[in-house]
Design a protein around this motif. Structure first.
Motif, PDB file in Angstrom:
ATOM      1  N   HIS A   1       0.805  -1.216   0.000  1.00 44.84           N
ATOM      2  CA  HIS A   1       0.000   0.000   0.000  1.00 44.84           C
ATOM      3  C   HIS A   1       0.838   1.266   0.000  1.00 44.84           C
ATOM      4  O   HIS A   1       0.464   2.274  -0.588  1.00 44.84           O
ATOM      5  CB  HIS A   1      -0.942  -0.022   1.202  1.00 44.84           C
ATOM      6  CG  HIS A   1      -1.809  -1.243   1.192  1.00 44.84           C
ATOM      7  ND1 HIS A   1      -1.495  -2.363   1.904  1.00 44.84           N
ATOM      8  CD2 HIS A   1      -2.936  -1.514   0.501  1.00 44.84           C
ATOM      9  CE1 HIS A   1      -2.404  -3.292   1.674  1.00 44.84           C
ATOM     10  NE2 HIS A   1      -3.293  -2.814   0.820  1.00 44.84           N
ATOM     11  N   LYS A   2       1.976   1.182   0.653  1.00 39.62           N
ATOM     12  CA  LYS A   2       2.894   2.314   0.610  1.00 39.62           C
ATOM     13  C   LYS A   2       3.368   2.545  -0.821  1.00 39.62           C
ATOM     14  O   LYS A   2       3.384   3.695  -1.306  1.00 39.62           O
ATOM     15  CB  LYS A   2       4.083   2.068   1.530  1.00 39.62           C
ATOM     16  CG  LYS A   2       5.079   3.221   1.549  1.00 39.62           C
ATOM     17  CD  LYS A   2       6.224   2.940   2.518  1.00 39.62           C
ATOM     18  CE  LYS A   2       7.221   4.092   2.519  1.00 39.62           C
ATOM     19  NZ  LYS A   2       8.344   3.837   3.474  1.00 39.62           N
ATOM     20  N   GLU A   3       3.731   1.476  -1.498  1.00 39.70           N
ATOM     21  CA  GLU A   3       4.175   1.612  -2.885  1.00 39.70           C
ATOM     22  C   GLU A   3       3.057   2.145  -3.772  1.00 39.70           C
ATOM     23  O   GLU A   3       3.293   2.933  -4.683  1.00 39.70           O
ATOM     24  CB  GLU A   3       4.667   0.258  -3.409  1.00 39.70           C
ATOM     25  CG  GLU A   3       5.995  -0.183  -2.822  1.00 39.70           C
ATOM     26  CD  GLU A   3       6.451  -1.529  -3.365  1.00 39.70           C
ATOM     27  OE1 GLU A   3       5.597  -2.238  -3.962  1.00 39.70           O
ATOM     28  OE2 GLU A   3       7.634  -1.861  -3.195  1.00 39.70           O
ATOM     29  N   ASN A   4       1.840   1.711  -3.494  1.00 41.68           N
ATOM     30  CA  ASN A   4       0.712   2.177  -4.296  1.00 41.68           C
ATOM     31  C   ASN A   4       0.504   3.681  -4.132  1.00 41.68           C
ATOM     32  O   ASN A   4       0.226   4.392  -5.100  1.00 41.68           O
ATOM     33  CB  ASN A   4      -0.558   1.428  -3.910  1.00 41.68           C
ATOM     34  CG  ASN A   4      -1.633   1.550  -4.956  1.00 41.68           C
ATOM     35  OD1 ASN A   4      -1.366   1.548  -6.151  1.00 41.68           O
ATOM     36  ND2 ASN A   4      -2.865   1.671  -4.517  1.00 41.68           N
ATOM     37  N   MET A   5       0.643   4.174  -2.914  1.00 42.89           N
ATOM     38  CA  MET A   5       0.496   5.620  -2.685  1.00 42.89           C
ATOM     39  C   MET A   5       1.589   6.418  -3.386  1.00 42.89           C
ATOM     40  O   MET A   5       1.370   7.579  -3.729  1.00 42.89           O
ATOM     41  CB  MET A   5       0.530   5.932  -1.185  1.00 42.89           C
ATOM     42  CG  MET A   5      -0.744   5.601  -0.446  1.00 42.89           C
ATOM     43  SD  MET A   5      -0.790   6.439   1.173  1.00 42.89           S
ATOM     44  CE  MET A   5       0.626   5.703   1.979  1.00 42.89           C
ATOM     45  N   LEU A   6       2.746   5.794  -3.588  1.00 44.40           N
ATOM     46  CA  LEU A   6       3.888   6.522  -4.133  1.00 44.40           C
ATOM     47  C   LEU A   6       4.121   6.241  -5.617  1.00 44.40           C
ATOM     48  O   LEU A   6       5.147   6.646  -6.162  1.00 44.40           O
ATOM     49  CB  LEU A   6       5.154   6.164  -3.336  1.00 44.40           C
ATOM     50  CG  LEU A   6       5.128   6.561  -1.859  1.00 44.40           C
ATOM     51  CD1 LEU A   6       6.403   6.105  -1.164  1.00 44.40           C
ATOM     52  CD2 LEU A   6       4.927   8.055  -1.692  1.00 44.40           C
TER      53      LEU A   6
END
Length: 225
Positions: A191-196
């Motif tokens: 999810h962190k990667e998705n936000m970024l």
């Protein structure tokens, strides 16, 4: 007398020839105009977007509940537990207030900026879709593991004219915007990667039925065509 008649006939011949030349030249100009217009239209029609369906990017869905079903009371606070392929749970306490769509939007952009990424642009159409998704979660009392997102993503891509779409979702207690972004969505790598990711647009929806349990849906978009 004969000379005068000859000159009159010669003048008439010149007039007739000039008339046909003018008409023929006018017809040539008229036949050229549609060809130029057709060429321009061909260059502006997004043929690639119509012939080749866009490549879409669905993303994982986090799950964080204030009273978790699968966590015991001794589970550490804030610890992320993966309970499915795309599902994560945390033991979190309620905040006094729930973040609004605008606050979540701002918190997400601040998080991106702090991680060297550009700001996302708010998109009303993405927000309307995200709001529908959040309300759906409240109606069914849980997340749907992206089923609704994936079933609509092709038609929505054509409607929104975006070839890349992604989603992050939350279902649980009240969380302020910063806590939702930094404690939940940034707590696991997917999810962190998705936000970024290199998205350009975003919309946020928030829904509740009782003021205690909330659903949040964030839909990202990129590559408008």
């Amino acid at each position: 007398m004969i000379k005068k008649i000859f000159l009159v006939l010669l003048s008439m011949l010149i007039v007739v020839l000039s008339f046909y030349y003018f008409v023929d030249r006018k017809k040539s100009l008229i036949t050229m105009i549609p060809k130029r217009a057709t060429k321009v239209l061909v260059t502006i029609i997004p043929v690639k977007g119509i012939i080749n369906p866009p490549t879409l990017t669905p993303s994982p869905t986090p799950l964080s509940k204030y009273t978790p079903v699968n966590l015991t009371p001794t589970e550490p606070w804030g610890q992320v537990k993966q309970v499915g392929a795309d599902t994560f749970e945390q033991r979190l306490a309620n905040d006094p207030t729930m973040g609004t769509p605008k606050e979540i939007f701002d918190a997400q952009n601040n998080f991106r900026q702090n991680n060297g990424k550009g700001f996302l642009i708010w998109d009303d159409n993405l927000a309307a879709w995200a709001q529908e998704r959040a309300q759906h979660f409240i109606r069914i009392g849980d997340l749907d593991q992206h089923a609704g997102f994936e079933s609509a993503v092709q038609s929505k891509s054509q409607e929104l004219r975006m070839s890349t779409l992604g989603e992050n979702s939350y279902y649980g207690g009240r969380l302020e915007a910063v806590h939702l972004i930094e404690w939940v969505f940034a707590s696991d790598l997917p999810h962190k990667e998705n936000m970024l990711r290199d998205y350009q647009f975003v919309g946020v929806g928030v829904a509740t039925a009782d003021g205690q349990t909330y659903a949040v849906d964030v839909i990202f978009g990129a590559n408008k065509y």
